[in-house]
Enzyme design. Structure first.
Site, PDB file in Angstrom:
ATOM      1  N   HIS A  95      37.720  39.499  35.108  1.00 11.14           N
ATOM      2  CA  HIS A  95      37.668  38.075  35.433  1.00 11.14           C
ATOM      3  C   HIS A  95      38.535  37.200  34.533  1.00 11.14           C
ATOM      4  CE1 HIS A  95      34.730  39.026  38.429  1.00 11.14           C
ATOM      5  NE2 HIS A  95      34.029  39.700  37.525  1.00 11.14           N
ATOM      6  N   HIS A 244      35.630  50.809  34.390  1.00 10.96           N
ATOM      7  CA  HIS A 244      36.005  49.394  34.425  1.00 10.96           C
ATOM      8  C   HIS A 244      37.142  49.090  33.448  1.00 10.96           C
ATOM      9  CE1 HIS A 244      35.335  45.211  35.368  1.00 10.96           C
ATOM     10  NE2 HIS A 244      35.070  44.902  34.120  1.00 10.96           N
TER      11      HIS A 244
END
Length: 273
Positions: A95, A244
């Site tokens: 993000h 991730h």
């Protein structure tokens, strides 16, 4: 080289290498610039490479008062101005891509391109939105953060540096995690998806997405379809990355891809050894 600038809050960063456009490494919420350390070693051979710790992250001290995407964007620009960097390519994990998008809107003449690493660039599914709401709610923040970071680590304990990154993330207080949930949810609510957010820019720079998961073929197919309609976008699935944090799993491969991408943006290209 580790340096500190005043933004007006102290922000720590590493600055290595020469040549532009510079690569500027941005982490996701509650992560630290050390996640990029090996990549910086590789890319600094070909491009100036700057890795930043957000205020209150890594070795950057906490700031007073609340903050969100605009203040993080301010921090990046303050570091780059202090370093005398004009054109640059934000390299954003997850993000942090929202900051990369804000940079492309605020200083379009300086953002040569954008590289995204492992981001949900499509509209979020309901379970993801529910997870953000759980992060943002003080009553469930800690449980949501523990569950999220646990899912990133489970089955991948052998990835170099991953356990240390997760441990550091878990040391962040509930206030920072709740802030992350709030800011991420607000961005998706405003723009529907990151790809639509970039498409809405008056002038969209070249954007490249490198990701390892999810492996769902539909996620790649949707991005490839978007790329056919929007030539400024390109995507590559990293078939051998499964977490991730692909920059911890295959940093040399990611670094080579970034250098090739940056070469395509000018000025004079540099050759990979």
């Amino acid at each position: 080289m580790t340096q500190t600038t005043i933004t007006p809050v102290p922000v720590s960063f590493d600055d290595a290498g020469r040549g532009g456009p510079a690569l500027v490494y941005l982490t996701g919420w509650c992560s630290a610039r050390t996640s990029y350390a090996v990549m910086v070693e590789h890319t600094a051979r070909y491009r100036r490479s700057i890795a930043i710790d957000w205020r209150g992250h890594g070795t950057s001290p906490a700031s007073e008062g609340d903050f969100g995407w605009p203040q993080l964007t301010d921090d990046v620009l303050a570091v780059l101005d202090a370093c005398g960097v004009d054109r640059f390519v934000p390299v954003a994990n997850a993000h942090a891509g929202w900051v990369a998008r804000d940079l492309a809107e605020r200083v379009p003449g300086r953002v040569a391109g954008v590289a995204l690493i492992n981001w949900l660039v499509l509209a979020p599914p309901p379970p993801f939105t529910a997870g953000l709401a759980a992060l943002a709610d003080p009553a469930t923040t800690r449980a949501a953060a523990e569950g999220l970071t646990g899912s990133w680590l489970a089955g991948h304990e052998d990835v170099p540096g991953l356990a240390e990154q997760i441990a550091a993330m878990r040391r962040h207080g509930d206030e920072m995690w709740a802030r992350a949930g709030r800011e991420i949810a607000a961005a998706y609510a405003t723009y529907t998806s990151p790809l639509q957010a970039f498409a809405a820019l008056p002038a969209t720079p070249p954007v490249r997405h490198l990701y390892g998961e999810p492996k769902n073929p539909a996620f790649l197919t949707a991005q490839e379809g978007f790329a056919r309609a929007h030539p400024w976008f390109s995507v590559r699935r990293l078939d051998t990355a499964h977490t991730h944090f692909p920059m911890l799993e295959q940093p040399a491969d990611l670094a080579s891809d970034l250098v090739r991408f940056t070469n395509s943006l000018g000025p004079a290209p540099l050759q990979l050894a």
